[in-house]
Design a protein around this motif. Structure first.
Motif, PDB file in Angstrom:
ATOM      1  N   ASP A  22       0.834  -1.197   0.000  1.00 47.07           N
ATOM      2  CA  ASP A  22       0.000   0.000   0.000  1.00 47.07           C
ATOM      3  C   ASP A  22       0.873   1.252   0.000  1.00 47.07           C
ATOM      4  O   ASP A  22       1.878   1.326   0.720  1.00 47.07           O
ATOM      5  CB  ASP A  22      -0.896  -0.006   1.236  1.00 47.07           C
ATOM      6  CG  ASP A  22      -1.842   1.172   1.260  1.00 47.07           C
ATOM      7  OD1 ASP A  22      -2.939   1.051   0.701  1.00 47.07           O
ATOM      8  OD2 ASP A  22      -1.481   2.203   1.854  1.00 47.07           O
ATOM      9  N   HIS A  23       0.507   2.233  -0.806  1.00 44.11           N
ATOM     10  CA  HIS A  23       1.335   3.429  -0.968  1.00 44.11           C
ATOM     11  C   HIS A  23       1.505   4.191   0.338  1.00 44.11           C
ATOM     12  O   HIS A  23       2.563   4.781   0.582  1.00 44.11           O
ATOM     13  CB  HIS A  23       0.713   4.351  -2.023  1.00 44.11           C
ATOM     14  CG  HIS A  23       1.532   5.568  -2.320  1.00 44.11           C
ATOM     15  ND1 HIS A  23       2.602   5.546  -3.202  1.00 44.11           N
ATOM     16  CD2 HIS A  23       1.454   6.837  -1.853  1.00 44.11           C
ATOM     17  CE1 HIS A  23       3.137   6.755  -3.251  1.00 44.11           C
ATOM     18  NE2 HIS A  23       2.462   7.549  -2.447  1.00 44.11           N
ATOM     19  N   GLN A  24       0.495   4.175   1.181  1.00 45.44           N
ATOM     20  CA  GLN A  24       0.545   4.947   2.424  1.00 45.44           C
ATOM     21  C   GLN A  24       1.067   4.127   3.606  1.00 45.44           C
ATOM     22  O   GLN A  24       1.887   4.608   4.388  1.00 45.44           O
ATOM     23  CB  GLN A  24      -0.849   5.500   2.765  1.00 45.44           C
ATOM     24  CG  GLN A  24      -1.371   6.512   1.763  1.00 45.44           C
ATOM     25  CD  GLN A  24      -0.538   7.788   1.731  1.00 45.44           C
ATOM     26  OE1 GLN A  24       0.069   8.179   2.723  1.00 45.44           O
ATOM     27  NE2 GLN A  24      -0.506   8.451   0.572  1.00 45.44           N
ATOM     28  N   THR A  25       0.593   2.894   3.749  1.00 41.70           N
ATOM     29  CA  THR A  25       0.896   2.099   4.944  1.00 41.70           C
ATOM     30  C   THR A  25       2.021   1.093   4.750  1.00 41.70           C
ATOM     31  O   THR A  25       2.501   0.512   5.726  1.00 41.70           O
ATOM     32  CB  THR A  25      -0.349   1.329   5.401  1.00 41.70           C
ATOM     33  OG1 THR A  25      -0.689   0.335   4.405  1.00 41.70           O
ATOM     34  CG2 THR A  25      -1.528   2.272   5.592  1.00 41.70           C
ATOM     35  N   TYR A  26       2.408   0.835   3.494  1.00 43.61           N
ATOM     36  CA  TYR A  26       3.420  -0.165   3.158  1.00 43.61           C
ATOM     37  C   TYR A  26       2.984  -1.584   3.561  1.00 43.61           C
ATOM     38  O   TYR A  26       3.818  -2.479   3.709  1.00 43.61           O
ATOM     39  CB  TYR A  26       4.777   0.158   3.809  1.00 43.61           C
ATOM     40  CG  TYR A  26       5.371   1.466   3.352  1.00 43.61           C
ATOM     41  CD1 TYR A  26       5.973   1.587   2.099  1.00 43.61           C
ATOM     42  CD2 TYR A  26       5.321   2.592   4.161  1.00 43.61           C
ATOM     43  CE1 TYR A  26       6.506   2.787   1.668  1.00 43.61           C
ATOM     44  CE2 TYR A  26       5.855   3.805   3.744  1.00 43.61           C
ATOM     45  CZ  TYR A  26       6.446   3.891   2.496  1.00 43.61           C
ATOM     46  OH  TYR A  26       6.972   5.088   2.068  1.00 43.61           O
ATOM     47  N   SER A  27       1.686  -1.800   3.715  1.00 39.29           N
ATOM     48  CA  SER A  27       1.168  -3.111   4.090  1.00 39.29           C
ATOM     49  C   SER A  27       0.872  -3.958   2.854  1.00 39.29           C
ATOM     50  O   SER A  27       0.401  -3.437   1.837  1.00 39.29           O
ATOM     51  CB  SER A  27      -0.119  -2.946   4.907  1.00 39.29           C
ATOM     52  OG  SER A  27      -0.753  -4.199   5.108  1.00 39.29           O
ATOM     53  N   HIS A  28       1.113  -5.269   2.968  1.00 40.98           N
ATOM     54  CA  HIS A  28       0.765  -6.208   1.895  1.00 40.98           C
ATOM     55  C   HIS A  28      -0.432  -7.073   2.289  1.00 40.98           C
ATOM     56  O   HIS A  28      -0.769  -8.042   1.595  1.00 40.98           O
ATOM     57  CB  HIS A  28       1.956  -7.103   1.553  1.00 40.98           C
ATOM     58  CG  HIS A  28       2.497  -7.870   2.727  1.00 40.98           C
ATOM     59  ND1 HIS A  28       1.906  -9.011   3.221  1.00 40.98           N
ATOM     60  CD2 HIS A  28       3.580  -7.647   3.514  1.00 40.98           C
ATOM     61  CE1 HIS A  28       2.600  -9.467   4.254  1.00 40.98           C
ATOM     62  NE2 HIS A  28       3.625  -8.657   4.451  1.00 40.98           N
ATOM     63  N   ALA A  29      -1.097  -6.739   3.391  1.00 38.83           N
ATOM     64  CA  ALA A  29      -2.150  -7.593   3.940  1.00 38.83           C
ATOM     65  C   ALA A  29      -3.247  -7.909   2.920  1.00 38.83           C
ATOM     66  O   ALA A  29      -3.748  -9.039   2.868  1.00 38.83           O
ATOM     67  CB  ALA A  29      -2.762  -6.939   5.181  1.00 38.83           C
ATOM     68  N   ALA A  30      -3.614  -6.944   2.097  1.00 39.41           N
ATOM     69  CA  ALA A  30      -4.694  -7.158   1.130  1.00 39.41           C
ATOM     70  C   ALA A  30      -4.314  -8.141   0.029  1.00 39.41           C
ATOM     71  O   ALA A  30      -5.185  -8.617  -0.707  1.00 39.41           O
ATOM     72  CB  ALA A  30      -5.121  -5.822   0.516  1.00 39.41           C
ATOM     73  N   ALA A  31      -3.039  -8.465  -0.079  1.00 35.18           N
ATOM     74  CA  ALA A  31      -2.579  -9.409  -1.106  1.00 35.18           C
ATOM     75  C   ALA A  31      -2.203 -10.767  -0.526  1.00 35.18           C
ATOM     76  O   ALA A  31      -1.714 -11.637  -1.257  1.00 35.18           O
ATOM     77  CB  ALA A  31      -1.374  -8.828  -1.852  1.00 35.18           C
ATOM     78  N   ASN A  32      -2.434 -10.972   0.749  1.00 34.38           N
ATOM     79  CA  ASN A  32      -1.943 -12.185   1.398  1.00 34.38           C
ATOM     80  C   ASN A  32      -2.548 -13.470   0.836  1.00 34.38           C
ATOM     81  O   ASN A  32      -1.885 -14.512   0.791  1.00 34.38           O
ATOM     82  CB  ASN A  32      -2.177 -12.119   2.906  1.00 34.38           C
ATOM     83  CG  ASN A  32      -1.167 -11.223   3.604  1.00 34.38           C
ATOM     84  OD1 ASN A  32      -0.197 -10.784   3.004  1.00 34.38           O
ATOM     85  ND2 ASN A  32      -1.408 -10.946   4.874  1.00 34.38           N
ATOM     86  N   THR A  33      -3.804 -13.423   0.406  1.00 28.32           N
ATOM     87  CA  THR A  33      -4.423 -14.628  -0.164  1.00 28.32           C
ATOM     88  C   THR A  33      -3.665 -15.085  -1.404  1.00 28.32           C
ATOM     89  O   THR A  33      -3.324 -16.268  -1.546  1.00 28.32           O
ATOM     90  CB  THR A  33      -5.894 -14.360  -0.522  1.00 28.32           C
ATOM     91  OG1 THR A  33      -6.609 -13.978   0.654  1.00 28.32           O
ATOM     92  CG2 THR A  33      -6.541 -15.612  -1.110  1.00 28.32           C
ATOM     93  N   ALA A  34      -3.371 -14.150  -2.301  1.00 29.55           N
ATOM     94  CA  ALA A  34      -2.639 -14.493  -3.517  1.00 29.55           C
ATOM     95  C   ALA A  34      -1.195 -14.882  -3.211  1.00 29.55           C
ATOM     96  O   ALA A  34      -0.641 -15.793  -3.832  1.00 29.55           O
ATOM     97  CB  ALA A  34      -2.673 -13.327  -4.504  1.00 29.55           C
ATOM     98  N   LEU A  35      -0.580 -14.203  -2.259  1.00 28.00           N
ATOM     99  CA  LEU A  35       0.786 -14.549  -1.875  1.00 28.00           C
ATOM    100  C   LEU A  35       0.859 -15.980  -1.354  1.00 28.00           C
ATOM    101  O   LEU A  35       1.775 -16.742  -1.708  1.00 28.00           O
ATOM    102  CB  LEU A  35       1.293 -13.577  -0.803  1.00 28.00           C
ATOM    103  CG  LEU A  35       1.614 -12.162  -1.278  1.00 28.00           C
ATOM    104  CD1 LEU A  35       1.790 -11.230  -0.076  1.00 28.00           C
ATOM    105  CD2 LEU A  35       2.868 -12.148  -2.134  1.00 28.00           C
ATOM    106  N   ASP A  36      -0.110 -16.375  -0.535  1.00 27.21           N
ATOM    107  CA  ASP A  36      -0.149 -17.738  -0.013  1.00 27.21           C
ATOM    108  C   ASP A  36      -0.315 -18.750  -1.145  1.00 27.21           C
ATOM    109  O   ASP A  36       0.320 -19.817  -1.139  1.00 27.21           O
ATOM    110  CB  ASP A  36      -1.291 -17.898   0.989  1.00 27.21           C
ATOM    111  CG  ASP A  36      -1.036 -17.156   2.295  1.00 27.21           C
ATOM    112  OD1 ASP A  36       0.130 -16.783   2.552  1.00 27.21           O
ATOM    113  OD2 ASP A  36      -2.003 -16.940   3.054  1.00 27.21           O
TER     114      ASP A  36
END
Length: 268
Positions: A22-36
């Motif tokens: 995420d551009h603001q938070t640097y979080s990848h949480a919203a992509a974790n399903t695909a990453l897994d």
């Protein structure tokens, strides 16, 4: 969209800030399903970023892809898998020297990471102090902000080219290096994954102009919208489906595209 690849022959290259993060938070949480899913299917994920090796190593491990190579400092170097160091020649001091030799009227309009303390870099980027210190641990390139007008920017780029330096504009920073870009490194790494003379199916995702060549040279290029800038102009590959655009910003859009691609490939 182009035909879905065989999962066994697929490799993913991804930008980080504004794309997987995420551009603001640097979080990848919203992509974790695909990453897994990528991890479970043993599909390589090659991070391609302006970040340094010091920044990439812990993030790559956190994502579960420490065994994969990474493209660091905007394509100026490669970080090998399992914390290998990649290219050995340190070019950072040569870049700083070239900057300091510029006419003062141009030099004063470019504020680089090396000009800021870790505290100042943290404040400007939102990085933690620890991450800001890692971002300053550079070997191949120097990002910074251009504060002047477009005419002076052209003079700045021309002056640096006399020292062999090139400038790439990213979503946030303009990065100086002695060459090499994400697209060149992508093809170099992808060739390592060829099986039986067959090249892998390359998927590349990014949001900014410094990702465009990588997106255009992939078998499937994906443009991720970023609310922080106007986005990339329409590309010729969009007419054929070789380049597509995510509907959602950042890691959410990243997740939607990768999951759609994997689901389609699973049905083949």
């Amino acid at each position: 969209m182009v035909s879905a690849p065989n999962i066994e022959n697929m490799i993913v290259f991804s930008d980080l800030d504004g794309t997987l993060l995420d551009h603001q938070t640097y979080s990848h949480a919203a992509a974790n399903t695909a990453l897994d899913q990528l991890h479970q299917l043993n599909i390589p994920l090659i991070l391609a970023s302006s970040k340094t090796a010091a920044e990439i190593i812990p993030l790559r491990a956190e994502l579960g892809f420490a065994h994969c190579e990474a493209i660091v400092e905007n394509g100026s170097g490669i970080l090998e898998g399992l914390d290998g160091t990649g290219d050995s020649e340190d070019k950072y001091q040569l870049i700083r020297q070239a900057l300091d030799e510029l006419p003062p009227r141009l030099r004063c309009k470019y504020q680089a990471f090396g000009d800021w303390t870790p505290e100042e870099l943290s404040e400007r980027t939102g990085l933690s102090l620890f991450d800001a210190e890692n971002a300053k641990t550079r070997r191949f390139s120097e990002p910074g902000l251009w504060l002047g007008n477009e005419e002076d920017k052209g003079d700045f780029v021309v002056a640096l080219s006399e020292s062999g330096l090139t400038a790439q504009q990213g979503g946030r920073f303009m990065t100086l290096s002695f060459g090499g870009n994400k697209a060149e490194r992508m093809l170099e790494i992808a060739s390592r994954y060829a099986k039986g003379g067959e090249n892998p199916f390359i998927v590349a995702l990014g949001d900014a102009s410094n990702d465009l060549a990588m997106i255009e040279q992939a078998d499937l290029g994906v443009i991720i919208p970023n609310p922080a800038h106007r986005g990339l102009p329409r590309c010729p590959g969009e007419a054929t489906g070789q380049i597509i655009r995510a509907k959602s910003f950042g890691p959410k859009g990243w997740n939607e595209i990768i999951m759609s691609l994997l689901n389609t490939a699973a049905k083949k």
